[in-house]
Structures are given as C-alpha cells and as structure tokens.
Design a protein around this motif. Structure first.
Motif, PDB file in Angstrom:
ATOM      1  N   GLY A 176       7.795  -9.836 -15.434  1.00 34.41           N
ATOM      2  CA  GLY A 176       8.769  -8.790 -15.147  1.00 34.41           C
ATOM      3  C   GLY A 176       8.080  -7.501 -14.751  1.00 34.41           C
ATOM      4  N   THR A 177       8.841  -6.423 -14.663  1.00 28.78           N
ATOM      5  CA  THR A 177       8.273  -5.122 -14.323  1.00 28.78           C
ATOM      6  C   THR A 177       7.235  -4.728 -15.370  1.00 28.78           C
ATOM      7  N   ARG A 178       6.069  -4.274 -14.899  1.00 31.05           N
ATOM      8  CA  ARG A 178       4.960  -4.016 -15.815  1.00 31.05           C
ATOM      9  C   ARG A 178       3.881  -3.173 -15.128  1.00 31.05           C
ATOM     10  N   ILE A 179       2.910  -2.729 -15.917  1.00 28.75           N
ATOM     11  CA  ILE A 179       1.715  -2.071 -15.403  1.00 28.75           C
ATOM     12  C   ILE A 179       0.703  -3.164 -15.067  1.00 28.75           C
ATOM     13  N   ILE A 180      -0.029  -2.990 -13.955  1.00 30.32           N
ATOM     14  CA  ILE A 180      -0.970  -4.020 -13.524  1.00 30.32           C
ATOM     15  C   ILE A 180      -2.227  -3.367 -12.969  1.00 30.32           C
ATOM     16  N   THR A 181      -3.354  -4.052 -13.094  1.00 28.41           N
ATOM     17  CA  THR A 181      -4.611  -3.579 -12.509  1.00 28.41           C
ATOM     18  C   THR A 181      -4.727  -4.118 -11.095  1.00 28.41           C
ATOM     19  N   LEU A 182      -5.005  -3.235 -10.161  1.00 29.15           N
ATOM     20  CA  LEU A 182      -5.054  -3.625  -8.751  1.00 29.15           C
ATOM     21  C   LEU A 182      -6.333  -4.384  -8.422  1.00 29.15           C
ATOM     22  N   ASP A 183      -6.185  -5.398  -7.582  1.00 30.17           N
ATOM     23  CA  ASP A 183      -7.327  -6.160  -7.090  1.00 30.17           C
ATOM     24  C   ASP A 183      -8.206  -5.262  -6.212  1.00 30.17           C
ATOM     25  N   HIS A 184      -9.504  -5.541  -6.207  1.00 29.20           N
ATOM     26  CA  HIS A 184     -10.440  -4.740  -5.406  1.00 29.20           C
ATOM     27  C   HIS A 184     -10.065  -4.766  -3.927  1.00 29.20           C
ATOM     28  N   ILE A 185      -9.650  -5.925  -3.420  1.00 30.45           N
ATOM     29  CA  ILE A 185      -9.282  -6.021  -1.999  1.00 30.45           C
ATOM     30  C   ILE A 185      -8.087  -5.127  -1.702  1.00 30.45           C
ATOM     31  N   THR A 186      -7.128  -5.085  -2.606  1.00 31.48           N
ATOM     32  CA  THR A 186      -5.964  -4.216  -2.430  1.00 31.48           C
ATOM     33  C   THR A 186      -6.391  -2.757  -2.353  1.00 31.48           C
ATOM     34  N   ARG A 187      -7.326  -2.370  -3.203  1.00 29.15           N
ATOM     35  CA  ARG A 187      -7.805  -0.987  -3.211  1.00 29.15           C
ATOM     36  C   ARG A 187      -8.617  -0.682  -1.937  1.00 29.15           C
ATOM     37  N   VAL A 188      -9.375  -1.651  -1.466  1.00 27.12           N
ATOM     38  CA  VAL A 188     -10.108  -1.472  -0.200  1.00 27.12           C
ATOM     39  C   VAL A 188      -9.123  -1.234   0.937  1.00 27.12           C
ATOM     40  N   ASP A 189      -8.047  -2.018   0.980  1.00 26.72           N
ATOM     41  CA  ASP A 189      -7.058  -1.877   2.054  1.00 26.72           C
ATOM     42  C   ASP A 189      -6.333  -0.535   1.990  1.00 26.72           C
ATOM     43  N   ALA A 190      -6.251   0.043   0.802  1.00 26.85           N
ATOM     44  CA  ALA A 190      -5.577   1.340   0.645  1.00 26.85           C
ATOM     45  C   ALA A 190      -6.526   2.516   0.821  1.00 26.85           C
ATOM     46  N   ALA A 191      -7.817   2.234   0.962  1.00 22.04           N
ATOM     47  CA  ALA A 191      -8.821   3.303   0.944  1.00 22.04           C
ATOM     48  C   ALA A 191      -8.607   4.335   2.039  1.00 22.04           C
ATOM     49  N   SER A 192      -8.163   3.906   3.222  1.00 17.47           N
ATOM     50  CA  SER A 192      -7.987   4.861   4.311  1.00 17.47           C
ATOM     51  C   SER A 192      -6.906   5.884   3.997  1.00 17.47           C
ATOM     52  N   ASP A 193      -5.886   5.493   3.240  1.00 13.81           N
ATOM     53  CA  ASP A 193      -4.823   6.426   2.858  1.00 13.81           C
ATOM     54  C   ASP A 193      -5.299   7.459   1.844  1.00 13.81           C
ATOM     55  N   PHE A 194      -6.349   7.117   1.120  1.00 15.86           N
ATOM     56  CA  PHE A 194      -6.843   7.989   0.047  1.00 15.86           C
ATOM     57  C   PHE A 194      -8.184   8.635   0.373  1.00 15.86           C
ATOM     58  N   ASN A 195      -8.614   8.512   1.637  1.00 22.48           N
ATOM     59  CA  ASN A 195      -9.909   9.067   2.041  1.00 22.48           C
ATOM     60  C   ASN A 195     -11.059   8.532   1.191  1.00 22.48           C
ATOM     61  N   GLY A 196     -11.052   7.226   0.970  1.00 21.96           N
ATOM     62  CA  GLY A 196     -12.138   6.590   0.235  1.00 21.96           C
ATOM     63  C   GLY A 196     -11.635   5.791  -0.942  1.00 21.96           C
ATOM     64  N   ILE A 197     -12.272   4.647  -1.198  1.00 23.34           N
ATOM     65  CA  ILE A 197     -11.816   3.757  -2.271  1.00 23.34           C
ATOM     66  C   ILE A 197     -11.946   4.409  -3.641  1.00 23.34           C
ATOM     67  N   GLU A 198     -12.883   5.354  -3.763  1.00 22.65           N
ATOM     68  CA  GLU A 198     -13.068   6.001  -5.067  1.00 22.65           C
ATOM     69  C   GLU A 198     -11.844   6.811  -5.482  1.00 22.65           C
ATOM     70  N   ASN A 199     -10.976   7.144  -4.527  1.00 26.29           N
ATOM     71  CA  ASN A 199      -9.772   7.929  -4.836  1.00 26.29           C
ATOM     72  C   ASN A 199      -8.521   7.067  -5.037  1.00 26.29           C
ATOM     73  N   VAL A 200      -8.648   5.763  -4.813  1.00 23.60           N
ATOM     74  CA  VAL A 200      -7.485   4.877  -4.956  1.00 23.60           C
ATOM     75  C   VAL A 200      -7.264   4.577  -6.441  1.00 23.60           C
ATOM     76  N   PRO A 201      -6.049   4.785  -6.950  1.00 25.91           N
ATOM     77  CA  PRO A 201      -5.788   4.441  -8.351  1.00 25.91           C
ATOM     78  C   PRO A 201      -6.106   2.976  -8.631  1.00 25.91           C
ATOM     79  N   LYS A 202      -6.498   2.704  -9.849  1.00 25.16           N
ATOM     80  CA  LYS A 202      -6.858   1.338 -10.225  1.00 25.16           C
ATOM     81  C   LYS A 202      -5.687   0.566 -10.809  1.00 25.16           C
ATOM     82  N   LYS A 203      -4.588   1.249 -11.054  1.00 22.55           N
ATOM     83  CA  LYS A 203      -3.429   0.588 -11.655  1.00 22.55           C
ATOM     84  C   LYS A 203      -2.158   0.928 -10.880  1.00 22.55           C
ATOM     85  N   ALA A 204      -1.120   0.165 -11.170  1.00 16.81           N
ATOM     86  CA  ALA A 204       0.181   0.415 -10.554  1.00 16.81           C
ATOM     87  C   ALA A 204       1.270  -0.162 -11.440  1.00 16.81           C
TER      88      ALA A 204
END
Length: 636
Positions: A176-204
């Motif tokens: 069900g609805t929950r907090i989850i740790t994001l996969d590294h690939i997901t964070r890599v794909d989001a990196a451009s929106d955050f100006n670098g993977i180091e700025n992408v949150p690790k959870k959602a």
C-alpha cells in the motif's frame, strides 16, 4: 472519443508473446491527445451522472502532453474539472512543495493552475510529513482514496527499473501507500532535474501496487528508446517483483500506450517474422537478414537455407529462391553504404555510392543541438568534409549553458575578475550569485551568459582544430532553450525562422542533423523538430531540390545496421583526431551533468560506439575498419 479509439487507430495485434494490451503510435503527441480525450470523456460521463471522477495522476515527462491537451480543452470551454478528485502517485521525501523539483510544483505547473479544479480535491503526498507521523499519514492517504470510491482511472509512467509510481524492484503485490528507498537507477534518471545525483532525495512516498491495481482503468504511457527494454520485459516477461510493472498483466482493464521508439524491442516489431506471416518489403528484408547474421553469428555470405528456415524466415526464402541470392543482395546493399567521401567522390561513378559526385564541392550545414554534438557524433565525418574541400558551416542550435557546472562557471568568472579592471562589480555579482545559489534557484542572466560563453569558446577550439574558419561557425541560441532551467519553452515560430534564415542564406547541398531522440533532457528532439519544420517550409524553394538531409545519432544510441544509409570509416589517426576535438569541450569532461544512464565520458562513448559499428560490419563479412560513423538519410 473513448477507449475504443485506441483500438481503431492503433496498430495492436494479439501475439503469443504479449500479455498486456498495447497500442503503438507514430507520434507521442497524437497518442497523448487520445489519452486526454479518454480522460475528458470519463469526466463528462461522471458529470452527466452527477458523480465525482476520481483520477490517479502521474508526473514525469510522459504525461506532460496529456495535461497540455486537458488544459487546452478546459480553456476552449469544452471541459470542466469541478467534479474531479485527484490522487497523485508519489512525492520525493523530504521535499518542500514550493521546490521546483517537487511533484506538487510539477502538477500545479502543468495542470492544476490552469483548470477549475477545487483545490480541496487535489491530493498529493506531503513531502514534509514528520518521520514519526509517516505511517499514519500513508494509512490516511489510502483511506481517503477508498472513501472516494477508489480510482476510476490511473495514469502511469514507467521507470527504467520497471517501477510504477515509486514502487521499485522488490515491491510486493499487496503493498500500500508507504515510504520507500529509491533505486540508484531511478536517482540517476532524476539527476538532471536536481543538477546532480547528490541532490536527488533517496526516499519517496508512493502509492502501493495494491492501490494502483484497484483502479478501474489503467493507462500507462512510455515514450522513447530508453524505455524500450523495460517495456519488452513488462509486456512479454514473466510477472516478477523485480519488474513491478509486470503486475499490470493481472489487471483486466489496462492499456500501454507507446511510440515507435518505446515499442522497438517488442517481438512483433523488432522481429515480426517470428510472430507470423510478413509482407516482405525491402526495408524488412534488410532488417531481417542483418538480424539473422547477428543471431547465428555468421557473416552474411555464410548464411544457409537452414538458418533462414530455423528462424522464422522460410517465407522470405520461398519468395527469393535461395539463401545464396539473398546473401549476395544484402552484402551488396551494405557494401554500398560504405564511403570515405561523405560529400561524394568527384569524377566517380556514384550509382553505387550513398552520396552524389556532383557538385564536387558542396555547401554543408552541420546542425548541432549542443556545442559539442558535432564532434561527438560526427567528428570524423566533419573533419573529412573539411579536408576534402567542401564549404562546411556548423550551426550550434543552443548555448548549452545549463550543462556547465557552477564550479566551472565560478572558475572562469574569478579568472575574468582578476584579469579585467574597471568592471569588477559585474564579475563580483556573478561570483556572489553562484556562491549563494540554492538548489531551487535558477541562474541569473549574467551567469547563463558566462556558462554559454564557456561552451562557445570550447566550440571554437574544436572547430579550429578541425580546420574550420571562425566565420563558418554560427551560434543560433534558439529562444526555446534560454530558460536557465531543464524545462524548456515550447518550440515557436522564432526558433524555426532562425533555422530557415540560415538554410536560405547557405542554400546547402547537404544538411546534417541530430536524429538521436534518447538524450536525457529532450533538447535533441526539439532541435530536430525545428530543423524538420524549417525544411517543410522551405522544400518548395528551388535550391532544396539539390539538398540531401543526413541524420546522425548522438552520445546515447546508434542506428541499427539495417537503418544505416551511409557509413564513413575512420582510421586510427582519425579516431584520435576526433577524440582530441571532443576534449576541447573541457567543461563537459570528468563531470558530465546530463549523461543519462551512461556514466562514460563522451569521448569514450564516441570511440566505443564507432568501433562497435565497425566490428558489426566486419562480423557481417565486410571490410574491417578501425571505426565507423553512421548516418541515415531523411527524405522530405
């Protein structure tokens, strides 16, 4: 329009390989409009019954055109959202709603701020819920969906991990609805929106698989080549928690909407001869025979009748007579794509060459979306055209400023500040702006100018190294790009007119443009759209009768060998020369801001891709070259 529309206009045919109904469209924009109209019809149907319409909504690039069409219908007075209740799939955690990377911001920017939905009916997971309250918050989010009667329609995208919502690999069917740790690939794909993977949150926070599966209707969208592998797994693979999207195979009212690129790995599209009888066009013959050569690991001229029969191609064999005839014909087709004269060989028989012999010296425009795509994608061909005496012009379509790191810009600004007297205040403002910049801030015009100048001067270094005069280098700075953000403005008439003016001025015999649609921030696609629209508007002018258009691919993906119309071989020295030209773009070296899923530096990607193409030609029994750059001709 309604759900039947997809069946009427799509290309879906049931096969034994596919386990989810899907529709493939030429154009993602057209498909998005059809999806929007299905959603609109559902809203209107519910309005007519005096009921609420409960929508599950997705974020990311895939649904943007759907939201645009819904907004257009509302503005035209064709659609009201007064009876609509929405539940978004997910949100980064922690995340402030005013942050431009938040999904709260995304949804208001693309939909909610432009329609008449009641703000109380908008539900987006709260990225600021205290940790100790998260568990109860997620339960309450589930209960609110149930209280509204469940989701009437759930719109989905899909990540490269196979996630739907943020249900990453390992997610349980009953989650069900929950907090989850994001996969590294997901964070890599989001990196451009955050100006670098180091700025992408690790959870959602995400809706669960169980929540999604209870929706009465599910529409999943996927566009582009980089989604093709995961789409094949989702539609044709076994149900597994390692690819959460495969759970949709159990849903009785799901459709997957794809463009050609996203569908390219499906068996019925990649290898239709394995599915059933084919209409054997010349294009399909080429695709099938080159595939067969790779599948059985044999050169073309060594393929046998048994190879064809064992791999679903007996119909082609019966049509052509023998493997020998097919092999010779295809060998000659590929042989004739190879040329060391990309501008045409003067005073030579050009009947079996990819380019015309005349005129001997051609006027050439190389359109480069960013200030390094020219040398990354076709640096060897570029150099060959210059060396062989053609009048070459390079047109950099965008400044590329967002791909320069703050650290790189600060370095140049501080050097300039130390060297230039009398204007220290301007550079002080730039330095201060960069040092005080927060993640959610957009670069100031002065900072964007410095970043753009860095890219510009690097481009001059590369083109001078190749031997091109500065006067043949153009910086178009197309308006759609100059936002200072990842998100660009829509392509407009001004963008197209800039390109029209240049083509009309040069009156080229050759145009080279980027046909690579897999770049992670979409600029290549928009730049190609601009060039294509300019060509459409110009094609009736007499000089266009002598203009051929060649498409190259960029740093992310190469043409399939069956698609290549011109293959330009490179010697070891030419490979080194191309690499040196790429290395002039120092701001893009070591720390690539928008590398997508590929962590290699651009010069490494280019070398390995060009060598892989050469190995492929060699494996098919053709000449063994060090490297090959590939092009596909575009007919207009």
């Amino acid at each position: 329009m309604n759900k039947i529309t997809f069946k009427e206009v799509g290309k879906f045919e049931e096969t034994r390989f596919e386990k989810i109904h899907n529709e493939v469209f030429e154009d993602a924009a057209h498909a998005s409009k059809l999806v929007a109209h299905e959603i609109a019809d559902l809203i209107k149907q519910k309005q007519g019954m005096g009921e609420q319409c409960v929508l599950g909504l997705a974020t990311g690039s895939s649904p943007i055109k759907v939201y645009e069409e819904l907004v257009n219908m509302h503005k035209e007075g064709l659609l009201s959202f007064r009876n609509v209740v929405t539940f978004n799939l997910d949100e980064y955690y922690p995340m402030q709603p005013e942050n431009r990377q938040s999904y709260y911001h995304f949804m208001h920017q693309h939909l909610f701020d432009h329609v008449d939905i009641n703000p109380e009916n908008i539900n987006i997971p709260d990225g600021e819920v205290p940790v100790e309250e998260l568990h109860q918050y997620c339960i309450d989010y589930e209960m609110k969906i149930k209280h509204c009667g469940g989701l009437d329609l759930q719109l989905l995208g899909i990540g490269r991990t196979g996630h739907i919502g943020f249900n990453e690999p390992g997610s349980h069917y009953n989650s069900g609805t929950r907090i989850i740790t994001l996969d590294h690939i997901t964070r890599v794909d989001a990196a451009s929106d955050f100006n670098g993977i180091e700025n992408v949150p690790k959870k959602a926070i995400t809706m669960g698989i169980s929540t999604i599966m209870k929706a009465k209707r599910i529409i999943m969208l996927a566009w582009g080549h980089k989604k093709s592998d995961i789409i094949k797994e989702t539609i044709e693979g076994e149900i597994t928690s390692e690819v959460p999207a495969t759970y949709l195979q159990r849903h009785k009212n799901t459709v997957v909407i794809l463009d050609n690129e996203a569908a390219s790995e499906l068996t019925r599209i990649k290898t239709p001869w394995l599915v059933g009888q084919c209409v054997w066009t010349e294009e399909l013959k080429r695709k099938a025979i080159t595939w067969l050569s790779q599948e059985v690991n044999k050169p073309l001229l060594k393929l046998t009748d048994k190879d064809y029969n064992d791999h679903g191609m007996s119909g082609l064999l019966a049509l052509e007579g023998s493997a020998y005839d097919l092999n010779i014909k295809m060998f000659n087709v590929l042989q004739h794509t190879i040329t060391g004269w990309p501008g045409g060989k003067p005073n030579a028989d050009d009947s079996k060459r990819p380019e015309r012999a005349n005129p001997a010296q051609k006027r050439v425009i190389i359109f480069s979306p960013h200030p390094d795509d020219d040398v990354i994608s076709m640096g060897g061909t570029f150099s060959r055209l210059v060396d062989q005496g053609h009048e070459v012009h390079v047109a950099y379509q965008t400044s590329g400023n967002i791909a320069v790191t703050d650290e790189e810009a600060l370095k140049f600004a501080e050097v300039a500040k130390e060297m230039i007297s009398g204007n220290e205040e301007a550079f002080h403002q730039v330095v201060t702006s960069i040092r005080n910049k927060r993640l959610k801030d957009t670069d100031s015009p002065q900072v964007r100018k410095i970043k753009g100048l860095i890219r510009r001067m690097e481009s001059y270094g590369a083109t001078r190294y190749i031997g091109l005069k500065d006067c043949n280098v153009r910086f178009l700075d197309l308006p759609f790009y100059e936002t200072g953000k990842i998100k660009k403005k829509p392509v407009g008439k001004k963008d197209v007119q800039v390109v029209i003016d240049l083509i009309r001025e040069i009156q080229p015999h050759q145009i080279y443009a980027a046909g690579d649609l897999a770049d992670p921030h979409g600029t290549h696609k928009l730049c190609l759209d601009v060039v294509m629209e300019a060509i459409v508007q110009l094609k009736k002018e007499s000089f266009m009768d002598d203009c051929w258009v060649w498409l190259y691919r960029g740093a992310w993906h190469e043409w399939d060998i069956s698609e290549i119309d011109m293959a330009v071989p490179l010697s070891p020295d030419e490979v080194n020369r191309k690499t040196n030209a790429i290395l002039f773009h120092q701001s893009q070296k070591d720390k690539v801001m928008f590398q997508g899923e590929d962590s290699r530096e651009f010069w490494v990607r280019a070398q390995e891709r060009n060598r892989a193409t050469a190995r492929l030609y060699d494996a098919m029994g053709l000449a063994d070259y060090e490297a090959i750059e590939a092009f596909k001709r575009y007919y207009f």
